[in-house]
Design an enzyme around this catalytic site. Structure first.
Site, PDB file in Angstrom:
ATOM      1  CE  LYS A 137      -2.955   2.960   2.640  1.00  0.00           C
ATOM      2  NZ  LYS A 137      -3.663   3.255   3.892  1.00  0.00           N
ATOM      3  N   GLY A 193      -7.961   9.149   9.881  1.00  0.00           N
ATOM      4  CA  GLY A 193      -8.317   9.253  11.297  1.00  0.00           C
ATOM      5  C   GLY A 193      -9.360  10.313  11.615  1.00  0.00           C
ATOM      6  CB  ALA A 232      -8.258   7.668   4.709  1.00  0.00           C
ATOM      7  N   GLY A 233     -10.998   8.024   6.391  1.00  0.00           N
ATOM      8  CA  GLY A 233     -12.111   8.921   6.634  1.00  0.00           C
ATOM      9  C   GLY A 233     -13.355   8.240   7.183  1.00  0.00           C
ATOM     10  CB  ALA A 256      -7.097   1.367  10.818  1.00  0.00           C
ATOM     11  CB  THR A 257      -8.968   5.472  13.098  1.00  0.00           C
ATOM     12  OG1 THR A 257      -7.697   5.582  12.475  1.00  0.00           O
ATOM     13  CG2 THR A 257      -8.965   6.259  14.385  1.00  0.00           C
TER      14      THR A 257
END
Lengths: 251, 66
Positions: free
Chosen positions: A96, A157, A183-184, A205-206
């Site tokens: 990635k 994040g 992301a987001g 992830a977050t």
């Protein structure tokens, strides 16, 4: 649900997980299990002799394919070296590609990312670049030989969801490689929306690792990705300005 | 001679190999990769690659992230 295919490799889950932000390897392990993911990112960092346990052991135990990232790199040169170190350490040519422009926004640098992508493709890597929601850049990276494109929904994040759904749709329409929303994502409806817009997978992830109950949120994300995919395939009704009766209007 | 191993200065005997430098940090040989002066040294060459004064040795592994 139909399989996700990246560079000829099949995955029955369309939820790709990251491992950042989990308070412990135990919490991470439970969340990964609940998510049903088959592909998960790790970062490369200086070896810490005091570190106990390894994220690699968790992934190996669960039979999850490892996807190293180049997080923390600000230049194409750094990213290429990090990818080569990851290939050496982990025995995978998948990467990635993540080249960050600045620490405040963590937004991807398109120029450095494209440069690194060309060099890594030439070096035999299977490259999955993290990019802004830019249809033109996505097309150029596909033409350069990337195996997928990974546009962001919002900054890493941030949990702000998908700020420009129209651009994500434009990327999806034009893409011949998988589009992975990266992301987001803040909560399950964001993941479902990504899939409804036609993305092939979601990476997050977050939203899971920093949720109050990571394993429960991981389950929610698994279900949301599945629901969004099915809704996309089902074909939603058009939006209308006024009501359209679903019952006969005559008595 | 002096080396920088993961950013820390080390005073080591002349002729130290990459394998010996790695052993100052870990006994693991899998899941670990080494770069010397920003060039990857493949696992098969660790024993035969001698380091030189002022070399920068980076020993990396996978951690949670992304």
């Amino acid at each position: 649900m139909d399989d996700l295919i990246i560079a000829g490799e099949k995955f029955s889950s369309r939820l790709i997980m990251g491992t950042g932000g989990a308070p412990s390897l135990e919490v991470l392990d439970q969340a990964l299990a609940a998510s049903g993911t088959e592909l998960t990112t790790v970062a490369m960092r200086r070896l810490d002799p005091a570190a106990r346990g390894s994220v690699l052991d968790v992934l190996r135990e669960r039979g999850i394919k490892v996807l190293p990232n180049t997080a923390g790199c600000f230049t194409a040169g750094d990213a290429v070296l990090t990818a080569r170190l990851a290939r050496e350490a982990l025995g995978t040519a998948w990467v990635k590609l993540e080249v960050i422009a600045d620490e405040r926004t963590l937004l991807p640098d398109p120029i450095e990312t494209f440069d690194a992508a060309e060099r890594l493709v030439a070096d035999g890597f299977t490259v999955l670049p993290y990019i802004g929601d830019d249809p033109a850049l996505a097309r150029r990276l596909e033409q350069a030989g990337c195996a997928a494109v990974m546009p962001l929904g919002a900054p890493i994040g941030s949990g702000l969801g998908i700020r420009n759904p129209h651009n994500i749709e434009l990327i999806v329409e034009a893409a011949g490689v998988p589009v992975i929303l990266d992301a987001g994502i803040g909560t399950a409806s964001d993941a479902a929306l990504a899939m409804e817009l036609g993305c092939d997978a979601v990476l997050l992830a977050t939203a899971v690792t920093r949720a109050q109950r990571p394993d429960v949120m991981a389950t929610a994300m698994r279900e949301a990705v599945r629901a969004g995919r099915l809704a996309r395939q089902a074909g939603r009704i058009p939006r209308r300005r006024y009501a359209e009766a679903s019952s006969p209007m005559t008595p | 001679m002096k080396l920088l191993i993961n950013g820390s200065p080390h005073d080591v005997p002349d002729g130290m190999t990459v394998a010996q430098a790695v052993q100052t940090l870990t006994t693991a040989t899998t899941g670990v990769a080494v770069a010397v002066n920003d060039e990857v040294v493949t696992r098969g060459s660790w024993e035969t690659t001698a380091l030189r004064d002022s070399d920068r040795v980076e020993v990396l592994t996978a951690v949670q992230g992304g």
